[in-house]
Design a protein around this motif. Sequence first.
Motif, mmCIF file in Angstrom:
data_model
loop_
_atom_site.group_PDB
_atom_site.id
_atom_site.type_symbol
_atom_site.label_atom_id
_atom_site.label_comp_id
_atom_site.label_asym_id
_atom_site.label_seq_id
_atom_site.Cartn_x
_atom_site.Cartn_y
_atom_site.Cartn_z
ATOM 1 N N GLU A 88 33.090 9.422 -0.971
ATOM 2 C CA GLU A 88 32.147 8.059 -0.835
ATOM 3 C C GLU A 88 32.521 6.787 -2.110
ATOM 4 O O GLU A 88 31.925 5.488 -1.522
ATOM 5 C CB GLU A 88 31.726 8.719 -2.462
ATOM 6 C CG GLU A 88 30.739 10.217 -1.597
ATOM 7 C CD GLU A 88 29.999 9.901 -0.855
ATOM 8 O OE1 GLU A 88 29.302 8.774 -0.752
ATOM 9 O OE2 GLU A 88 29.031 11.399 0.080
ATOM 10 N N ARG A 104 27.942 5.597 5.356
ATOM 11 C CA ARG A 104 27.754 7.306 4.824
ATOM 12 C C ARG A 104 28.578 8.169 5.068
ATOM 13 O O ARG A 104 28.932 7.849 6.227
ATOM 14 C CB ARG A 104 26.550 6.902 5.796
ATOM 15 C CG ARG A 104 25.260 6.740 4.523
ATOM 16 C CD ARG A 104 23.602 7.472 4.679
ATOM 17 N NE ARG A 104 23.702 8.603 3.888
ATOM 18 C CZ ARG A 104 23.146 9.660 4.077
ATOM 19 N NH1 ARG A 104 21.997 9.737 4.791
ATOM 20 N NH2 ARG A 104 22.387 10.766 3.046
ATOM 21 N N VAL A 105 28.819 9.101 4.189
ATOM 22 C CA VAL A 105 30.124 9.834 4.119
ATOM 23 C C VAL A 105 29.057 11.092 4.824
ATOM 24 O O VAL A 105 30.002 11.573 6.048
ATOM 25 C CB VAL A 105 30.766 9.990 2.694
ATOM 26 C CG1 VAL A 105 31.177 11.972 2.861
ATOM 27 C CG2 VAL A 105 31.656 9.264 2.198
ATOM 28 N N ASN A 133 30.910 -1.230 2.143
ATOM 29 C CA ASN A 133 29.309 -1.757 3.119
ATOM 30 C C ASN A 133 28.966 -2.317 1.274
ATOM 31 O O ASN A 133 27.780 -2.783 1.655
ATOM 32 C CB ASN A 133 28.822 -0.396 3.484
ATOM 33 C CG ASN A 133 29.704 0.417 4.027
ATOM 34 O OD1 ASN A 133 29.652 -0.433 5.203
ATOM 35 N ND2 ASN A 133 30.345 1.487 3.679
ATOM 36 N N PHE A 179 34.738 1.514 7.377
ATOM 37 C CA PHE A 179 34.632 2.656 6.601
ATOM 38 C C PHE A 179 33.163 2.907 7.225
ATOM 39 O O PHE A 179 32.062 1.636 6.909
ATOM 40 C CB PHE A 179 35.061 2.471 5.455
ATOM 41 C CG PHE A 179 35.593 3.888 5.134
ATOM 42 C CD1 PHE A 179 34.838 5.080 4.478
ATOM 43 C CD2 PHE A 179 36.505 5.001 5.365
ATOM 44 C CE1 PHE A 179 35.167 6.184 4.413
ATOM 45 C CE2 PHE A 179 36.628 5.497 5.203
ATOM 46 C CZ PHE A 179 36.000 6.460 4.068
ATOM 47 N N SER A 193 33.608 3.834 0.919
ATOM 48 C CA SER A 193 32.888 4.112 2.131
ATOM 49 C C SER A 193 31.289 2.978 1.109
ATOM 50 O O SER A 193 32.018 2.043 1.852
ATOM 51 C CB SER A 193 31.434 5.534 2.250
ATOM 52 O OG SER A 193 30.658 5.565 2.929
#
Length: 593
Positions: free
Chosen positions: A327, A17-18, A334, A14, A330
């Motif tokens: 969000e 950042r979105v 990460n 993923f 994501s």
Amino acid sequence: MADHKKSDGKAVSFPPRVQGMNGFEADKTLQNFLERVDPEFLERRKDLLSEIGAFALGELDAQAEESDRHFPATIEQKVTDPVYPEQRRGHVILNARYKAVQQQLYKWGTLADCFDKNTPESHMLPFITQYMTGKSDISTGCPYAMTHPVALVIAKLAPPAVKKRFLPELLRTDGNTPIGGTWATERHSGSDVGATETKAFVDGHGNAVLQGLKWFTSAIGFDRFLTVATARPDREEDKTGKGLGLYLVPSHIDEDWSVPNDYNVRHLKNKLGTKALPTGETELTDTVAFQIVPPPHGLKAMMIALGCSRVHNAMSAAGVMHRAYLESVSWATNRKTFGDALITRPMVQKRILDIHTEWQAGSALAFESARAFSDLAADKPDASEEWTRILTALAKYKTAEQALWCCEKSLELVGGNGYTEEYPVARQFRDAMVLRVWEGPEQIQALELMRMVTGKGKGDFEYIDRLEKIIHELPYSMNPEKMKLGKLVDEINMELGQLRREPEAAALAADEFLSKMSNILAYGLLCEQAGWDIETHQDHGKKLTAQHFFDRSFTARTGIQFDMTHLHKHFEAVVKGEPIPAHSRFKKPTRRP
Ligand SMILES: Cc1cc2nc3c(=O)[nH]c(=O)nc-3n(C[C@H](O)[C@H](O)[C@H](O)COP(=O)(O)OP(=O)(O)OC[C@H]3O[C@@H](n4cnc5c(N)ncnc54)[C@H](O)[C@@H]3O)c2cc1C
């Protein structure tokens, strides 16, 4: 793309950042829904939807961050009439980027195309545009949610001269579209629009001047605006009761948009969220207006406009939920804690699946209400006003609740960073609260529902019929859901029958009906889509989501759950948007010895 190894060796990817993703391409839920209900629309519009999706999580989102933090709406005192230089009027200043993204929505023709004389587009287009907008910026979605109904009300109800002059203005695609507003709320009355005190002085040709104070006036401050306002003509017969007319207030009184109308924004609300959105207290000081409908039809006309805005509210809330989900995934992908990515932690996975499930259920309700409203707006023969109003009340209420919950949980997943304004979840959380309040809070939706299911119409029958149709058409593979849904429908049917016999109980029980009926319908709609997904794409993912929604909504579980749900076992496929096959061999859960 981040690529973290899970303990079973598989990877979940993923982006960090979105912002920068495509809100349409990343949304199989919307694509599958459109493929099922209107494949021609999808085919016709998919390029545009993809463009809007890229814009939503691109420029719109970047603008939202900037406007919220640095350039919220402000107010200044201006001399608007050189003959009276001492008489200053409060005018709202908006930043150029905020105004530009608003105009972009119309430049695509998302509104204009729906009113094309020859081949009118489905009103699903503006509703889907709202859904995309909700993924980034409620402050931009709000004016759009009012421009659409203003155009509808003018198209359907305004006298020919008013329609001829103003409808083409609202349908402009050249970057100069006047932005719509709906001014109903007054200091003493928000929910009770019938108590409007603003006065209208109307001549024999429908030309009016308005005097009064509108307590919440969003969308004021755009270079050009056209707003509908409720007012009470100064006639003896209209002084009591619901004798309201509906009036169109332009920001400028001439056809060239150069001579400002007379009004005074005396104060800009200092709000919890939606900082970029201008929400004023506006004094109507002999403000020029045009009658759309005379008394006593003004209240009904305003309710038509609000019905449309409420569907926008539901679509926006569904978009907010998708963003909260993106969000969460994501961040969890990460962010490493204790040496491993958060997304590998079963508790985090459970939470992400809960957010995903609420988004799926909420989207099902929002999309269904958008579809019903679009059919009604297009005067389709099988469209039903009662069904649309029931659906709108259920969807408006439920999606707003879900959106706030999803935002809250995604903020918590992002942790301390999520609580800071440096991350988008904080803004989304602040903004999402408004979805519950404006366009009518929970109790107002409950009262609207009661009007439909206990009144002269047969709204309760339409509700049951819709669910029975779903049950009837579910494929064999959905038999367990068929049984569960059938039981729920029997129960609510009995309770609706009791309500018909004891309508006075509505004052106490309306909110419970609202909650239960929205949950049952959301479950039914999830099952309907699940059946189609299985038959068409051999994808059992939605079925597992429907089961999870059922467990969350209808099962009072007291024991600790030691086993993973079926949905959880397919976590990776859910996150990657991959189809989930039937009869997978699930790994046996590990138990403490
Ligand atoms: C940011 C923002 C922008 C807005 N923009 C606009 C705008 O552009 N135009 C506009 O017209 N309005 C606008 N509004 C106003 C909004 O629509 C109203 O706030 C909303 O409709 C509720 O009305 P109210 O605030 O007067 O609450 P009230 O009507 O005072 O209600 C207060 C509470 O009581 C409950 N309640 C009310 N009546 C009953 C009852 N009979 N039985 C049980 N419970 C009841 C309500 O559900 C609510 O929870 C805006 C509001 C906000 C926050």
